[in-house]
Design an enzyme around this catalytic site. Structure first.
Site, PDB file in Angstrom:
ATOM      1  N   CYS A   1      13.361   3.887  -5.374  1.00 46.57           N
ATOM      2  CA  CYS A   1      11.954   4.290  -5.241  1.00 46.57           C
ATOM      3  C   CYS A   1      11.669   4.458  -3.752  1.00 46.57           C
ATOM      4  CB  CYS A   1      11.029   3.273  -5.911  1.00 46.57           C
ATOM      5  SG  CYS A   1      11.155   1.605  -5.246  1.00 46.57           S
TER       6      CYS A   1
ATOM      7  N   CYS B   1       0.831  -1.207   0.000  1.00 45.59           N
ATOM      8  CA  CYS B   1       0.000   0.000   0.000  1.00 45.59           C
ATOM      9  C   CYS B   1       0.859   1.249   0.000  1.00 45.59           C
ATOM     10  CB  CYS B   1      -0.925  -0.002   1.217  1.00 45.59           C
ATOM     11  SG  CYS B   1      -2.272  -1.206   1.089  1.00 45.59           S
TER      12      CYS B   1
END
Length: 383
Positions: free
Chosen positions: A341, A191
């Site tokens: 990332c 998530c």
């Protein structure tokens, strides 16, 4: 007061809307009061589950969580508030539960659930609510519940979707009957990587609480043998019928998993779990050394623009993962490259793209900018 074995007058007033239900009555409310429920996680799923189970009068809530409340949690983790940012989630959760219902006992476990402690913790409870957000913990909870004979009320969420089921019920399937093997970790975003609309964990966590109430009181038909799937964008539910797999390594006729194992290694999430992943990754410490020594690689941040605006490693190029293939020809294939990332999943995909395009020295930053902020530069903005 009522009789010694009944509910007090205060409890009867509090639970009147339960007691008036013929399916529940005082006997059912007493079963809730005697119930012991373990919540694995006090996050997006654990928050609504904890609130509704406390409000329902479940006598004891155990909560396993070693995290602290972060501002980014508040969009969905309604157990916590702005005033508890920076506090341990268990501190926040216990205060909120006691404010909601002082009759509920909270047993906090400020630790991670692991193969070393899971069976001992789970054995002391009647039902387990799996509010975890990663595959190693889901397999760990499942296996421990099957071995201890406890129902596992499962929930999972991502983006606009959610799932809920009851695994490990008598005669019913377990999580491994549905998912025998975990997916490669770099192919399934969390998530934190992909996002989730805050209402979805509220719906799924509340459904998990409903399943617990049904299991404790013995009313209704639990979701054992059924997987309920929510598509939040269309507001549609669909249901899959699940069967117990006789060949299941945990709950099958001849189980091969009779003790808990190393679940991070099983799910490919430990360093060295796969030689391929090791070949692609560089640790924050190793990258920091390369930057200081002057052998500076090209840093490529493959996150989205809004993430880039929160913070980045100095000197990075910003090329979102979806745009990377279009920029390959504009990069020097002979230069060393490190992609990063948020947590490392998207940058692993970026590394594979660059290797496939003929780059000779490409690495993904293990743990992403989140690990960089923890281990190297705490001034870097992250979330």
């Amino acid at each position: 007061m009522t009789g010694r074995d009944g509910l007090s007058a205060a409890e009867l007033r509090r639970y009147a809307r339960h007691v008036i239900l013929p399916e529940v009555g005082e006997a059912g409310q007493l079963r809730l009061k005697a119930g012991r429920v373990l919540l694995v996680g006090a996050g997006g799923l654990g928050s609504p589950a904890a609130l509704y189970l406390a409000a329902a009068g479940v006598g004891t809530l155990g909560i396993v969580d070693d995290d602290i409340v972060d501002e980014s949690n508040l969009q969905r983790q309604i157990l916590h508030g702005t005033s508890t940012v920076g506090l341990g989630k268990l501190v926040s959760a216990e205060a909120r539960v006691h404010d909601l219902n002082p009759h509920v006992v909270v047993e906090p476990f400020p630790t991670r659930l692991t193969a070393a402690n899971a069976r001992e913790i789970i054995s002391a409870f009647d039902v387990v609510v799996d509010g975890s957000d990663n595959f190693p913990t889901r397999y760990l909870v499942n296996d421990a519940c099957v071995l201890e004979g406890k129902p596992d009320v499962y929930g999972a969420i991502l983006k606009f979707e959610g799932q809920v089921s009851v695994f490990g019920a008598k005669g019913g399937p377990c999580y491994r009957c549905l998912f025998r093997d975990p997916p490669p970790p770099e192919l399934v975003p969390s998530c934190e990587e992909a996002g989730v609309i805050g209402v979805i964990p509220g719906i799924i966590g509340t459904l998990q609480a409903l399943e617990v109430v049904k299991l404790l009181t013995g009313i209704g038909t639990p979701l054992a043998g059924r997987l309920l799937i929510l598509d939040g964008l269309s507001t549609r539910f669909r249901e899959l019928t699940l069967q117990r797999d006789p060949q299941c390594p945990v709950c099958g006729t001849h189980p091969t998993v009779t003790e808990l194992i190393d679940y991070e290694a099983f799910c490919g999430e430990t360093a060295g779990a796969t030689t391929e992943r090791d070949g692609y990754e560089i640790t924050p410490g190793e990258l920091a050394t390369r930057l200081v020594d002057g052998a500076r690689p090209v840093l490529i941040d493959v996150r989205e623009a809004w993430e880039w605006q929160i913070g980045s490693i100095d000197g990075s190029l910003h090329i979102p993962l979806g745009e990377l293939p279009a920029h390959v020809e504009g990069l020097d294939k002979t230069q060393p490259v490190v992609a990063y990332c948020h947590h490392g999943a998207r940058s692993l995909a970026a590394a594979r793209i660059l290797w496939g395009a003929g780059f000779t020295d490409v690495r993904s930053l293990r743990g992403g900018i989140d690990a960089w902020a923890r281990e190297v530069d705490e001034e870097v903005g992250t979330y």
